[in-house]
Scaffold this active site. Structure first.
Site, mmCIF file in Angstrom:
data_model
loop_
_atom_site.group_PDB
_atom_site.id
_atom_site.type_symbol
_atom_site.label_atom_id
_atom_site.label_comp_id
_atom_site.label_asym_id
_atom_site.label_seq_id
_atom_site.Cartn_x
_atom_site.Cartn_y
_atom_site.Cartn_z
ATOM 1 C CB CYS A 120 -0.879 0.025 1.242
ATOM 2 S SG CYS A 120 -2.249 -1.121 1.181
ATOM 3 N NE ARG A 125 3.902 0.177 4.859
ATOM 4 C CZ ARG A 125 2.887 -0.668 4.774
ATOM 5 N NH1 ARG A 125 2.070 -0.602 3.767
ATOM 6 N NH2 ARG A 125 2.712 -1.576 5.699
ATOM 7 N NE ARG A 403 -2.218 -5.706 -1.241
ATOM 8 C CZ ARG A 403 -1.704 -4.825 -0.398
ATOM 9 N NH1 ARG A 403 -1.928 -3.548 -0.549
ATOM 10 N NH2 ARG A 403 -0.955 -5.214 0.611
#
Ligand code: UD1
Length: 422
Positions: A120, A125, A403
């Site tokens: 995502c 991240r 997902r």
């Protein structure tokens, strides 16, 4: 990537009983943990999700024999002959949790090459906590544009201190340390229910692990781990999504296999809104009977047992049509407010600066075309569509939905919602 959209129409209050699927975030890491073993394991309650299918492809490319019964949610994995030389890098790149194969492969097979993962779009991240701590254990880790490489003929037991209680870093290091000779610690560890489910699995495999206060994991290495038979915990994030659906539509939903003790702060906030929450014996089973006049409540996300960042967009959706104002603070991911402009398109009144959002409750919302930016945002927009006047199309929604949610659309329909994946 399928460009499908989720079609939603204003619906009556959702009423009824639904059960949860297995937890995606527990399923993925536990599937990766099988690479620590040699032999035949059985995992139960594995949800049929795109990320799970990608992880199956990765395990197969490592040489595992995998059979998945999506009807029964049973996954059989035989790891007798693993050779991680030709991993399916394309599958690895598709979702972020694929980084979780690094720890097991490094511990068991001494070297790994892994494409930099996707997932995502909710912030940078990075995987620096993973890399830094594998280096502390004695691994050589380097990177080029596409891939991460690691080599560790031998890792040495250590006290590892995490900068932040990262779920993925805790899991990755924990899995590797089960096979590292000596006594190791992870200090400032994440202790989400999914991490605890992983610990249960590793202990069943024969690992020696102890959770110690305040947030530490002690691991004493063993030389070998055995295959397991394990049933994955139910998905607290799906539970949260369903409870928010009840709040938004002013409904009454009962979830018999939700565990209230895994979401106490979230439930407390729903009560503060004015909803009636009923919890079964030992926290098993949660019902939300919605108030007709919800009050807006402020909340701030944080590592477990704080308010889950994965329920932030959903809880925000519930506040849009509550009475009064509230503040929402996102402390886990730096870029997880991308749903705000979309909610505002539907008539919500939310403004944000950095990690802080201010929200003013409105009387009603209007259905329109919105864009899903991540998995939970997709669900939040779908649920808002249930309360909005007219029709809502959540563009890109189907890709994100699949997902993370196995049959949530069917479950919502069974409660009276008008939702279709198109
Ligand atoms: C997991 C969950 C995800 C959830 C998140 C936080 C899975 C498959 N996904 O993601 O659904 O939203 O926990 O509960 O379990 N960070 C770094 N460097 C690192 C690692 C993390 O800076 O090396 C930062 C991240 O950018 C983020 C924060 O730490 O700001 C927390 O991330 P982390 O807990 O690692 O999330 P994931 O494990 O990726």
């Amino acid at each position: 990537m399928s460009m499908g959209y989720v079609f939603v129409k204003q619906s009556r209050p959702l009423i009824g009983e639904v059960s949860l699927s297995g937890a995606k975030n527990a399923a993925l890491v536990i599937m990766a943990s099988l690479l620590l073993t040699r032999g035949k394991s059985i995992l139960r309650n594995i949800p049929a999700l795109t990320d799970v299918y990608e992880m199956i492809l990765i395990l197969k490319s490592a040489g595992a024999i995998v059979e998945y019964d999506a009807q029964e949610n049973i996954l059989n994995v035989d790891t007798t002959h693993i050779d991680p030389q030709n991993l399916n890098q394309e599958a690895i790149r598709k979702f972020r949790a694929s980084i979780l194969i690094l720890g097991p492969i490094l511990a068991q097979y001494k070297e790994a090459k892994i494409a930099m993962p996707g997932g995502c779009a909710i912030g940078a991240r990075p995987v620096d906590y993973h890399i830094k701590n594998f280096q502390k254990l004695g691994a050589e880790v380097w990177q080029d544009q596409d891939c991460l490489y690691a080599k560790a003929p031998k890792m040495n037991a250590q006290r590892l201190v995490l900068d932040y209680p990262s779920v993925g870093a805790t899991e990755n290091l924990l899995m590797a340390l089960t096979l590292v000779d000596g006594e190791s610690w992870i200090v400032n560890a994440a202790l989400e229910p999914e991490v605890l489910d992983l610990i249960t699995v590793l202990q069943k495999m024969g690992a020696c692990i102890e959770v110690c206060p305040p947030a530490m994991i002690k691991i004493t290495g063993v030389s070998k781990l055995n295959p397991v038979d394990h049933s994955i915990i139910s998905d607290r994030l799906e539970a949260g999504s369903l409870l928010i659906a009840s709040s938004i539509t002013k409904g009454d939903i009962f979830i018999p296999n939700a565990n209230a003790y895994e979401m106490e702060l979230f439930l407390m906030k729903l009560e503060e809104m004015g909803h009636t929450i009923t919890v079964g014996k030992n926290g098993e089973g949660v019902r939300l009977k919605a108030t007709k006049t919800p009050r807006a409540v402020s909340f701030k996300t944080g590592p477990y047992p704080g308010f889950p960042t994965d329920l932030q967009a959903l809880m925000m959706a519930a506040q849009t049509i509550a009475q009064g104002n509230c503040n929402i603070v996102e402390t886990v991911f730096e870029n997880r407010f991308m749903h705000i402009p979309e909610m505002n398109k539907m008539g919500a009144k939310i403004s944000a600066t950095g990690h802080y959002a201010q929200l003013e409750g409105v009387q009603g919302l209007v259905g329109t075309d919105v864009i899903a930016t991540d998995l939970r945002a997709a669900c939040a927009l779908v649920l808002l569509g249930l309360a909005a006047d007219g029709e809502t199309r959540v563009q890109n929604g189907v890709h994100h939905w699949k997902r993370g949610y196995e049959t949530l659309d069917e479950k919502l329909r069974s409660l009276g919602a008008f939702v279709e994946l198109r």
